[in-house]
Write a protein that holds these residues in place. Structure first.
Motif, PDB file in Angstrom:
ATOM      1  N   GLY A 152      -4.411  10.232   7.634  1.00 28.05           N
ATOM      2  CA  GLY A 152      -4.329  10.148   6.187  1.00 28.05           C
ATOM      3  C   GLY A 152      -5.051   8.919   5.685  1.00 28.05           C
ATOM      4  O   GLY A 152      -5.929   8.372   6.368  1.00 28.05           O
ATOM      5  N   SER A 153      -4.676   8.444   4.505  1.00 28.24           N
ATOM      6  CA  SER A 153      -5.296   7.255   3.936  1.00 28.24           C
ATOM      7  C   SER A 153      -4.210   6.333   3.386  1.00 28.24           C
ATOM      8  O   SER A 153      -3.106   6.778   3.049  1.00 28.24           O
ATOM      9  N   VAL A 154      -4.528   5.060   3.329  1.00 28.70           N
ATOM     10  CA  VAL A 154      -3.651   4.071   2.709  1.00 28.70           C
ATOM     11  C   VAL A 154      -4.383   3.494   1.506  1.00 28.70           C
ATOM     12  O   VAL A 154      -5.522   3.023   1.633  1.00 28.70           O
ATOM     13  N   GLU A 155      -3.741   3.537   0.368  1.00 27.71           N
ATOM     14  CA  GLU A 155      -4.330   3.038  -0.871  1.00 27.71           C
ATOM     15  C   GLU A 155      -3.626   1.757  -1.298  1.00 27.71           C
ATOM     16  O   GLU A 155      -2.411   1.620  -1.133  1.00 27.71           O
ATOM     17  N   LEU A 169      -8.211   2.869   2.830  1.00 32.53           N
ATOM     18  CA  LEU A 169      -8.732   2.993   4.188  1.00 32.53           C
ATOM     19  C   LEU A 169      -8.195   4.275   4.802  1.00 32.53           C
ATOM     20  O   LEU A 169      -7.023   4.625   4.612  1.00 32.53           O
ATOM     21  N   ARG A 170      -9.029   4.971   5.542  1.00 33.37           N
ATOM     22  CA  ARG A 170      -8.581   6.118   6.321  1.00 33.37           C
ATOM     23  C   ARG A 170      -7.936   5.585   7.602  1.00 33.37           C
ATOM     24  O   ARG A 170      -8.481   4.679   8.241  1.00 33.37           O
ATOM     25  N   VAL A 229       0.049  -3.733   3.870  1.00 28.49           N
ATOM     26  CA  VAL A 229      -1.316  -3.810   4.394  1.00 28.49           C
ATOM     27  C   VAL A 229      -1.676  -5.289   4.432  1.00 28.49           C
ATOM     28  O   VAL A 229      -2.146  -5.864   3.446  1.00 28.49           O
ATOM     29  N   ASP A 230      -1.431  -5.927   5.571  1.00 27.65           N
ATOM     30  CA  ASP A 230      -1.593  -7.374   5.676  1.00 27.65           C
ATOM     31  C   ASP A 230      -2.903  -7.697   6.394  1.00 27.65           C
ATOM     32  O   ASP A 230      -2.971  -7.711   7.622  1.00 27.65           O
ATOM     33  N   PHE A 231      -3.930  -7.993   5.607  1.00 34.15           N
ATOM     34  CA  PHE A 231      -5.229  -8.313   6.201  1.00 34.15           C
ATOM     35  C   PHE A 231      -5.204  -9.640   6.945  1.00 34.15           C
ATOM     36  O   PHE A 231      -6.117  -9.933   7.721  1.00 34.15           O
ATOM     37  N   ASN A 232      -4.170 -10.466   6.746  1.00 34.56           N
ATOM     38  CA  ASN A 232      -4.029 -11.679   7.538  1.00 34.56           C
ATOM     39  C   ASN A 232      -3.862 -11.343   9.018  1.00 34.56           C
ATOM     40  O   ASN A 232      -4.128 -12.177   9.876  1.00 34.56           O
ATOM     41  N   ARG A 233      -3.412 -10.125   9.283  1.00 27.64           N
ATOM     42  CA  ARG A 233      -3.193  -9.693  10.660  1.00 27.64           C
ATOM     43  C   ARG A 233      -4.295  -8.759  11.153  1.00 27.64           C
ATOM     44  O   ARG A 233      -4.118  -8.057  12.153  1.00 27.64           O
ATOM     45  N   GLY A 288       0.820  -1.201   0.000  1.00 28.90           N
ATOM     46  CA  GLY A 288       0.000   0.000   0.000  1.00 28.90           C
ATOM     47  C   GLY A 288       0.853   1.249   0.000  1.00 28.90           C
ATOM     48  O   GLY A 288       2.074   1.198   0.156  1.00 28.90           O
ATOM     49  N   THR A 289       0.180   2.371  -0.172  1.00 31.52           N
ATOM     50  CA  THR A 289       0.849   3.676  -0.124  1.00 31.52           C
ATOM     51  C   THR A 289       0.101   4.578   0.836  1.00 31.52           C
ATOM     52  O   THR A 289      -1.120   4.765   0.705  1.00 31.52           O
TER      53      THR A 289
END
Length: 265
Positions: A170-173, A184-185, A226-230, A143-144
């Protein structure tokens, strides 16, 4: 599977085990049996089912007790009064003991509360685990982080039914595994790591109504994993006495995220 993939999977398994250890620890989220707001104290500073007398005092709370009330501060019986002042480097500064139970202060938007931890809580005794999706490398995304020019605060509902401010940095894209951009914000924690409250198409169905996601500190160019596993259950999934914020506007993903912790078993 490559050596690198094996290392990533093993790191996730270690993280998952550590996470379970935290959840079921004697004073972990399963032990919380009450949150009592000092605004509800009577004229003498007494709260229902809470020993001592509690009075907000500047940047802290003054607690008065006698020997018969059984409160202990830093290993010594509390007789008379003590001023509890939050200290980021010393969590014990705002803790009192009462037998095996622990009482600790929290503050939200200028209001003080005392939270009760009981290692013998029914939820902790009944706990059998957390339903968690096996690790899937497709959901460890690059992500950024795009910071706001200045931090913003939005009002969001909390799990206790009240609305409070949530500060956003901020946001992560990122790009989803099936293609398509999303974001996500996020808030920023003290270390510079990022934290998001999010929901997705599984929320309230095959997973909790919302979840938390933490990342590492973004690189200089904004790159971050951005690890959705966690992704984890919020504390209020383990006890009704937490105040967890709901997702802010823009943090409900329109796709299923079949990764991470799902619900309490």
């Amino acid at each position: 599977m490559t050596t690198e993939e094996e290392a990533v999977r093993r790191a996730w398994q270690e993280w998952h085990q550590q996470r379970l250890d935290v959840v079921r620890a004697p004073y972990g989220p399963l032990s919380v049996t009450g949150t009592h707001w000092l605004a509800g104290a009577d004229a003498e500073g007494r709260l229902a089912d809470v020993p001592g007398r509690w009075f907000p005092s500047g940047d802290g709370v003054r607690v008065h007790a006698d020997i018969l009330e059984g409160l202990v501060h830093r290993g010594e019986p509390l007789v008379g009064g003590v001023l509890l002042v939050p200290d980021a480097d010393d969590p014990a500064a705002t803790r009192l003991a009462h037998g095996e139970r622990r009482w600790e202060l929290l503050r939200r938007e200028g209001e003080w509360a005392v939270r009760v931890h009981d290692p013998d809580a029914a939820a902790r005794r009944a706990f059998s685990g957390v339903r968690t999706t096996p690790f899937d490398p497709r959901w460890a995304l690059r992500g950024t982080f795009r910071p706001y020019g200045e931090r913003r605060t939005v009002r969001v509902a909390n799990a206790d039914g009240r609305e409070r401010g949530l500060e956003l940095a901020g946001s992560v894209e990122f790009v989803l595994p099936g293609g398509g951009s999303a974001g996500l914000r996020v808030s920023s924690v003290g270390s510079g790591a990022l934290w998001a409250v999010f929901a997705d198409a599984t929320s309230g169905g095959t997973s909790c109504r919302f979840r938390f996601l933490r990342t590492g500190v973004p690189a200089g160019d904004g790159g971050v994993t951005v690890d959705f596993n966690r992704s984890t259950l919020p504390p209020c999934a383990f006890s009704d006495h937490f105040l967890c914020p709901f997702p802010p506007p823009g943090n409900t993903l329109g796709v299923p995220v079949p990764a991470g912790e799902r619900d309490v078993a």
